[in-house]
Design an enzyme around this catalytic site. Structure first.
Site, PDB file in Angstrom:
ATOM      1  N   GLN B 110      92.170  83.559  48.012  1.00 44.14           N
ATOM      2  CA  GLN B 110      91.160  83.511  47.378  1.00 44.14           C
ATOM      3  C   GLN B 110      91.054  82.217  46.635  1.00 44.14           C
ATOM      4  O   GLN B 110      92.080  82.198  45.740  1.00 44.14           O
ATOM      5  CB  GLN B 110      91.208  84.823  46.432  1.00 44.14           C
ATOM      6  CG  GLN B 110      90.046  85.021  45.330  1.00 44.14           C
ATOM      7  CD  GLN B 110      90.284  85.935  44.275  1.00 44.14           C
ATOM      8  OE1 GLN B 110      91.537  86.120  44.033  1.00 44.14           O
ATOM      9  NE2 GLN B 110      89.445  86.504  43.339  1.00 44.14           N
ATOM     10  N   SER B 113      90.124  80.392  40.846  1.00 41.15           N
ATOM     11  CA  SER B 113      90.278  79.690  39.710  1.00 41.15           C
ATOM     12  C   SER B 113      90.484  78.116  39.827  1.00 41.15           C
ATOM     13  O   SER B 113      90.888  77.877  41.067  1.00 41.15           O
ATOM     14  CB  SER B 113      91.451  80.301  39.096  1.00 41.15           C
ATOM     15  OG  SER B 113      91.419  81.695  38.655  1.00 41.15           O
ATOM     16  N   SER B 145      97.556  82.938  45.575  1.00 35.20           N
ATOM     17  CA  SER B 145      98.557  83.625  46.133  1.00 35.20           C
ATOM     18  C   SER B 145      98.294  83.345  47.750  1.00 35.20           C
ATOM     19  O   SER B 145      97.093  83.396  48.030  1.00 35.20           O
ATOM     20  CB  SER B 145      98.578  85.217  45.747  1.00 35.20           C
ATOM     21  OG  SER B 145      98.291  85.506  44.443  1.00 35.20           O
ATOM     22  N   GLU B 228      89.080  93.660  42.857  1.00 31.42           N
ATOM     23  CA  GLU B 228      90.305  93.063  42.506  1.00 31.42           C
ATOM     24  C   GLU B 228      90.806  93.872  41.355  1.00 31.42           C
ATOM     25  O   GLU B 228      92.264  94.404  41.469  1.00 31.42           O
ATOM     26  CB  GLU B 228      90.245  91.494  42.220  1.00 31.42           C
ATOM     27  CG  GLU B 228      91.681  91.124  41.382  1.00 31.42           C
ATOM     28  CD  GLU B 228      91.651  89.765  41.016  1.00 31.42           C
ATOM     29  OE1 GLU B 228      90.588  89.206  40.720  1.00 31.42           O
ATOM     30  OE2 GLU B 228      92.629  89.035  41.156  1.00 31.42           O
ATOM     31  N   GLU B 361      92.206  89.632  27.245  1.00 33.60           N
ATOM     32  CA  GLU B 361      91.012  89.549  26.322  1.00 33.60           C
ATOM     33  C   GLU B 361      89.533  89.459  26.855  1.00 33.60           C
ATOM     34  O   GLU B 361      88.743  90.248  26.583  1.00 33.60           O
ATOM     35  CB  GLU B 361      91.110  88.044  25.617  1.00 33.60           C
ATOM     36  CG  GLU B 361      92.316  88.147  24.709  1.00 33.60           C
ATOM     37  CD  GLU B 361      93.830  87.889  25.195  1.00 33.60           C
ATOM     38  OE1 GLU B 361      93.931  87.826  26.400  1.00 33.60           O
ATOM     39  OE2 GLU B 361      94.485  88.389  24.581  1.00 33.60           O
TER      40      GLU B 361
END
Lengths: 365, 391
Positions: B110, B113, B145, B228, B361
């Site tokens: 994936q 990010s 990953s 996810e 958060e």
């Protein structure tokens, strides 16, 4: 294993919830419940009659041939959720949980139909703080066939027509009696919507219901099932705290914006939502365990080890996040705080239930 | 599960003995029989059956000793890529990719990010520029990953820097072996490199490998991210099945280490872990019938906190032994599992649980806004073109 338990709600249970909720919204609004706490009659007997007569929820786990609904403790748990959500001042926990559980355990057939129909109210005459796994109560003694003793902090005794009194015979045998001639005196109680009482017996006659291991089993089951089911009432309290506080955070404006838009507030409410979803799973596991008779000691101890702290946290967060109004007498938040804190002491504090878990899963010192 | 489904399963098991059939062949046959994801359409591994029967089908195959893929190596493909391909891929894309994904012949990673876009994923800056029938991609991804083992990647890019950030993104399937894709290990606090940095330089992707419309990449990414969180937080465990089981065994095996204060700390965590487990079980029971929702965020949030508390107490319990660490040397773990590692590894690795897959958060924001309906944060970046945002 509890993993097999259905942790959800059936359609029938959701329908039951809707009916109880509608009745409570109509007959037990918060302001009336608050006002009643400062009157002589702290039990709402009209509401009790409606629950019994109009909704027929006072005998849910009792077999139909004994005048009950032939349903299960799962449905009782749904009613408890709604009663907790309204902090309704009715003796449901004492009569329909504690007393009913004790009578079902010993196969009693005379008092049970009266409790199931709601025409009579009963309760178990034990201190409300007593944990399930403790010794048989010794507050009351039998001498010459008559009962004497004092039991403090008894829940739902003020409205009770019949008390189930654990007593110790002269030879030390545990016994359980049905008593109608006790002196019942109200106590000033932290929980204003479940006023406790001192029960005094001075050479009173009783009807012997069970003796020896049967009596001990009846008291043990009442307390253990009660601890498992009390979590559903605590869930109702916590759910009220969460939903009321979320609604308030959306409408209350400070600094030109709803206070619920501040992360300092919304993160606390998110954590509270997580806690309440966990409390719901634990409460359903408890009700399911009692219904199926599987894994009851652990699910009961878990219910109180978790629900006590969770409901108190919810009520405390409600007070804090409401700010000034949450600390006033006129706002009902304090009724829920008092219920939550008292319930956390009822049937044993969380640490006693943790100690019980340690015994059950081999985590002792 | 109806009779037709039962017949299909027993027919497949008869024709392809799980004990002797190679794994990829067996899984291929299961796909072709429409018994992979039963709620997928016919020809794509399914038979348009209710999603609720999937668990029963899986159980039936498990009971017959049928093979399954390793969830560590294929979790991103099965858990995230597959539902996204199904929901947003063209027929051609779905036919090309779903079968080898299901059989394990192709591994997925994936590419979401970036160093400058973590919690604020929509700020990502990896550029994709249209060139004829292709797109040319340049940028850097991180926390990937399996990138070093993967054949394909799901990739979100910036295709229009002149509109506000959520509107200018496009989602692709990227060939991990394409020229210009460079994978470098990213070493973590544990000493090992479970993740990678991926550098994309002039990588060519055919427009046919686009998922969803140009500019609609954010919406497509939501499908992936919802799955996810379910994959991370939503699977069933037996009592004492997770980290709490490790801690409980440590307690039972080391009576010489017991103190009353640590026992109470242990019991509090045991209660919280059991409550969290029951909550996941309840969620699983509900999910069996429906679609993943934001409730999965709650499970992930709870387990991140629990894992950190449990692994911290494990070191406290062990005392002197907790001062040791098993191995700092660089390595690339094949199947990272917190349950198998050393206590020190568990303590350090658990720190990632509240960061990976959405920080705690951000998960609280999601719960507050999407579940509780609380007002959104005051946003300063919503109506600003991506290129004009401060960074």
């Amino acid at each position: 294993m509890s993993g097999d338990t259905d942790l959800g709600y059936s359609e029938v249970e959701e329908e039951l919830r809707a009916n109880v909720r509608a009745l409570l919204a109509d007959r037990a609004p918060a302001q009336a419940t608050l006002a009643r706490t400062e009157t002589e009659q702290t039990t709402d007997l009209a509401l009790w009659r409606a629950l019994a007569g109009e909704l027929g929820v006072t005998g849910l786990p009792v077999p139909e041939e004994l005048g009950g609904a032939g349903a299960s403790w799962r449905e009782v748990a749904v009613v408890l959720e709604e009663l907790g959500r309204a902090v309704a001042p009715v003796p449901y926990f004492g009569s329909c949980v504690l007393a009913t559980a004790a009578l079902l355990t010993i196969g009693e057939r005379k008092i049970l139909p009266q409790l199931a129909s709601g025409e009579a109210i009963g309760t178990l005459a034990v201190p409300f703080a007593k944990p399930p796994a403790g010794a048989f109560p010794t507050d009351v003694r039998v001498s010459g066939g008559l009962l004497s003793g004092t039991v403090r902090h008894v829940a739902d005794a003020l409205a009770a027509d019949v008390l189930l009194v654990p007593a110790v015979a002269e030879d030390g045998t545990p016994e359980l009696y049905a008593v109608t001639g006790a002196y019942v005196e109200p106590m000033v109680s932290l929980d204003m919507t479940r006023q406790l009482a001192v029960v005094t017996l001075e050479e009173v006659e009783g009807v012997l219901l069970a003796s020896g291991s049967n009596a001990a089993a009846a008291v043990g089951a009442a307390l253990e099932w009660g601890a498992a089911l009390l979590a559903s009432e605590q869930l109702g309290v916590a759910e009220w705290a969460l939903t009321t506080t979320v609604a308030y955070a959306k409408e209350r404006h400070q600094f030109g914006r709803p206070i619920g838009s501040f992360q300092a507030v919304k993160h606390r409410l998110a954590d509270l939502w997580v806690l309440v979803t966990q409390l719901r799973a634990v409460a359903r596991a408890g009700a399911g365990a009692v219904t199926r008779g599987v894994d009851v000691p652990l699910c009961s101890a878990l219910a109180q080890a978790f629900a006590s702290g969770a409901a108190v946290t919810a009520a405390e967060e409600a007070v804090q996040l409401h700010g000034g109004i949450g600390f006033t007498w006129e706002h009902p938040a304090h009724l829920y705080l008092k219920r939550a804190k008292s319930a956390s002491l009822a049937l044993g504090t969380a640490d006693r239930h943790r100690a019980r878990i340690a015994e059950l899963v081999d985590l002792e010192v | 599960m109806d009779a037709e489904l039962t017949r299909a399963i027993s027919g497949l098991l008869t024709a392809h003995d799980p004990a002797t059939t190679p794994v990829a062949d067996f899984l291929g046959a299961r796909f072709d029989a429409g018994l992979a994801w039963v709620h997928f359409p016919e020809g794509l591994g399914g038979r348009s059956a209710p999603r609720a029967v999937q668990q029963e089908v899986n159980d039936a195959f498990a009971a017959a000793g049928a093979p399954t893929l390793d969830s560590g190596r294929h979790g991103i493909g099965l858990g995230m890529a597959a539902p996204t391909l199904l929901a947003h891929g063209s027929d051609e894309v779905r036919r090309r990719f779903l079968r080898p994904l299901w059989t394990g012949e192709e591994v997925w990673c994936q590419l979401f990010s970036e160093p400058g876009a973590g919690s604020d994923l929509a700020a990502l800056g990896t550029r994709a520029v249209r060139e004829g029938e292709d797109w040319i991609v340049d940028g850097q991804k991180v926390w990937t990953s399996l990138a070093h083992e993967a054949d394909w990647a799901i990739l979100v890019t910036r295709t229009d820097p002149d509109v506000p950030k959520h509107r200018g993104m496009t989602y692709f399937v990227c060939d991990r072996h394409a020229p210009g894709v460079e994978v470098r290990p990213l070493r973590q606090a544990t000493g090992e490199a479970e993740f990678n940095e991926v550098f994309l330089t002039g990588v060519r992707i055919p427009d046919a490998h686009r998922l969803g419309a140009v500019g609609d990449g954010w919406r497509v990414a939501q499908t992936t991210l919802m799955n996810e969180r379910v994959a991370i937080g939503g699977h069933a465990e037996p009592r004492e099945g997770g980290m709490i089981g490790v801690l409980a065994r440590t307690w039972r095996e080391h009576p010489e280490l017991h103190t009353p204060a640590q026992q109470d700390a242990l019991l509090r965590l045991w209660v919280d872990a059991e409550a969290a487990r029951l909550t996941s079980e309840r969620l699983r029971q509900q999910l069996a019938a429906g679609q993943p929702g934001p409730e999965g965020s709650a499970a992930k949030l709870a387990f991140a906190r629990l894992n950190q508390q449990i692994s911290g107490l494990e070191l406290d319990l062990l005392g002197a032994e907790g001062l040791e660490y098993h191995d700092w040397s660089f390595r690339r773990p094949a199947h990272p599992s917190m349950l198998d590692g050393s206590p020190g590894y568990r303590y350090l690795r658990a720190k990632g649980n509240s960061i990976e897959g959405g920080t705690s958060e951000i998960l609280r924001n999601i719960i507050a806004e999407r579940v509780l309906g609380l007002p959104q944060e005051i946003r300063v970046d919503k109506d600003v073109a991506w290129k004009d945002l401060p960074r």
